[in-house]
Design a protein around this motif. Structure first.
Motif, PDB file in Angstrom:
ATOM      1  N   ILE A 342       4.130  -3.069  -2.597  1.00 25.94           N
ATOM      2  CA  ILE A 342       5.518  -3.421  -2.295  1.00 25.94           C
ATOM      3  C   ILE A 342       6.062  -4.224  -3.468  1.00 25.94           C
ATOM      4  O   ILE A 342       5.492  -5.245  -3.851  1.00 25.94           O
ATOM      5  CB  ILE A 342       5.626  -4.236  -0.993  1.00 25.94           C
ATOM      6  CG1 ILE A 342       5.018  -3.449   0.179  1.00 25.94           C
ATOM      7  CG2 ILE A 342       7.077  -4.586  -0.706  1.00 25.94           C
ATOM      8  CD1 ILE A 342       4.978  -4.228   1.477  1.00 25.94           C
ATOM      9  N   ALA A 343       7.142  -3.746  -4.062  1.00 23.92           N
ATOM     10  CA  ALA A 343       7.757  -4.417  -5.212  1.00 23.92           C
ATOM     11  C   ALA A 343       9.214  -4.711  -4.896  1.00 23.92           C
ATOM     12  O   ALA A 343       9.910  -3.877  -4.302  1.00 23.92           O
ATOM     13  CB  ALA A 343       7.652  -3.544  -6.458  1.00 23.92           C
ATOM     14  N   VAL A 344       9.684  -5.894  -5.290  1.00 25.16           N
ATOM     15  CA  VAL A 344      11.037  -6.359  -4.964  1.00 25.16           C
ATOM     16  C   VAL A 344      11.817  -6.568  -6.250  1.00 25.16           C
ATOM     17  O   VAL A 344      11.377  -7.311  -7.143  1.00 25.16           O
ATOM     18  CB  VAL A 344      10.984  -7.665  -4.155  1.00 25.16           C
ATOM     19  CG1 VAL A 344      12.393  -8.169  -3.855  1.00 25.16           C
ATOM     20  CG2 VAL A 344      10.210  -7.448  -2.852  1.00 25.16           C
ATOM     21  N   ALA A 345      12.949  -5.911  -6.376  1.00 29.31           N
ATOM     22  CA  ALA A 345      13.782  -6.049  -7.565  1.00 29.31           C
ATOM     23  C   ALA A 345      14.429  -7.425  -7.621  1.00 29.31           C
ATOM     24  O   ALA A 345      14.723  -8.037  -6.595  1.00 29.31           O
ATOM     25  CB  ALA A 345      14.856  -4.960  -7.575  1.00 29.31           C
ATOM     26  N   ASP A 346      14.638  -7.927  -8.833  1.00 28.82           N
ATOM     27  CA  ASP A 346      15.330  -9.208  -9.064  1.00 28.82           C
ATOM     28  C   ASP A 346      14.673 -10.338  -8.286  1.00 28.82           C
ATOM     29  O   ASP A 346      15.352 -11.175  -7.673  1.00 28.82           O
ATOM     30  CB  ASP A 346      16.806  -9.095  -8.698  1.00 28.82           C
ATOM     31  CG  ASP A 346      17.526  -8.041  -9.517  1.00 28.82           C
ATOM     32  OD1 ASP A 346      17.243  -7.938 -10.723  1.00 28.82           O
ATOM     33  OD2 ASP A 346      18.364  -7.305  -8.960  1.00 28.82           O
TER      34      ASP A 346
END
Length: 413
Positions: A342-346
């Motif tokens: 799981i990757a979260v932008a900004d």
């Protein structure tokens, strides 16, 4: 205030940066039967890409009846998908896959017009359907993703031939009121009302799904919201962009709460901080991974912090040093056979962001907004969920760092 459609589109497509202008004249003018739109495709993160998905809306372009499209690279036709964007069917979105080297820039050309030769699309790939309360996107025989039509829980299932990655207990997207901190889970009407769900585009390379509606909040009118999900044939991920129009700054945080299927002990965890930090969680244990924006003058405290523990409470596990860079903002949650990335932008740009990971597979991300909102700036949460077999180094092919740095489309002037 409802958001401008073009501004929403810029936030929601997200798999490529679109800039520049086209060579097209006004649609009503006398134009040739075949025109071109050149662009540069840029890799900016210093990472080798393998079949990386690219999306871009053709700039300053409205499709005319009878227009054909194809994509060229070094004079050769590239399998690509051109679709009209729903619901207005005016703008055209391009989707294809590319494999550039680190920091490489490559040149492509879109050729279009009544006399242009239509480009080939790949055989097989994605199929999509809406039935029995679910939107299903299949990449047979490899992967099936199921999304509830009311968006409750966000994801009902992501399943490969051999493995399921989710349990039925996800709470999905949520937000909190800034004053009371009361949590509201996003759930849209199944039919009618002020909610809707539409396929924005469909094809073998890429599928786009959009949910629109309102969410009730204390202290004023319901807030307009859009949730865009995109699916691609080359990667086993779902890209989600959630946007809320909050002109009065009533939303204190946005987040998601997912229930991943983890079997056996311990659960293995990697966190993308200044570098990769790994740990494991046994029954009843929790890991918290929080990051904050760059400190202002006079502020103190670490840029990011991880804590871990059980019933007796959380204790520091890893902490940023004064020279550490900002946290990358991704996690791997694994058992012996499956990994969910799981990757979260900004990550931690607009305020603190915090992952909470439980040994049983529950993963929560909360984004808190500390900066004042403005009427023309929506609140956005964009993230990827990528499911692969364990070990992740073999199963993933694409790293979280690559997810967080999409390839850039730069239209030539």
């Amino acid at each position: 205030m409802m958001l401008d459609r073009r501004r929403f589109l810029g936030h929601c497509l997200g798999s490529a940066a679109v800039a520049g202008s086209s060579r097209i004249a006004d649609a009503g003018a006398n134009v040739p039967d075949r025109l071109t739109l050149p662009f540069h495709l840029k890799e900016t993160a210093g990472l080798r890409r393998f079949g990386y998905p690219v999306h871009a809306v053709l700039p300053n372009h409205t499709r005319e009846q009878g227009t054909h499209y194809r994509l060229l690279h070094q004079g050769k036709v590239v399998p690509a998908q051109f679709r009209l964007l729903e619901p207005d069917q005016r703008e055209v979105i391009l989707a294809f896959n590319a494999s550039p080297g680190p920091l490489e820039t490559t040149d492509y050309t879109v050729e279009f017009g009544p006399s242009a030769t239509p480009g080939a699309e790949p055989r097989g790939g994605l199929s999509s359907q809406h039935d029995a309360g679910l939107f299903q996107i299949r990449n047979d025989p490899y992967l099936t993703s199921s999304i509830p039509e009311d968006l409750s829980g966000l994801i009902s299932s992501i399943r490969t031939k051999d493995l399921e990655y989710f349990t039925p207990h996800s709470r999905g997207l949520f937000l909190t009121d800034r004053e009371s901190r009361k949590r509201t889970t996003l759930k849209l009407p199944r039919q009618g009302g002020d909610g809707s769900a539409v396929w924005r585009w469909q094809g073998p390379i890429s599928v786009g799904l959009r949910f629109t509606g309102t969410v009730a909040m204390p202290g004023g009118k319901p807030l307009r919201t859009i949730v865009d999900l995109s699916f691609v044939n080359s990667k086993s991920w779902i890209e989600t962009t959630w946007t809320i129009d909050d002109p009065d700054d009533r939303v204190g945080s946005m987040g998601f709460d997912l229930s991943l299927l983890i079997q056996g002990e311990p659960a293995l965890v990697d966190c993308g901080a200044g570098s990769t930090v790994y740990s494991h969680l046994r029954s009843g244990e929790v890991l918290s991974f929080e990051s904050r924006p760059a400190p202002k003058l006079g502020e103190s405290g670490p840029r990011w912090l991880m804590e871990q523990g059980g019933a007796s409470g959380l204790k520091p596990f890893a902490v940023a040093t004064p020279t550490d860079r900002a946290a990358e903002g991704w996690v791997h949650v694994m058992d012996s056979t499956r990994c969910s990335a799981i990757a979260v932008a900004d990550f931690a740009r607009s305020g603190p962001d915090r992952f909470t990971i439980e040994a049983g597979g529950r993963v929560e991300l909360e984004r808190r907004f500390t900066l004042p909102a403005t009427p023309d700036r929506p609140k956005i949460l964009k993230f990827w969920i990528h499911v692969v077999p364990t070990p992740v180094q073999v199963g993933a092919v694409t790293s979280p760092q690559a997810m967080l740095a999409p390839l850039v489309v730069d239209w030539a002037g």
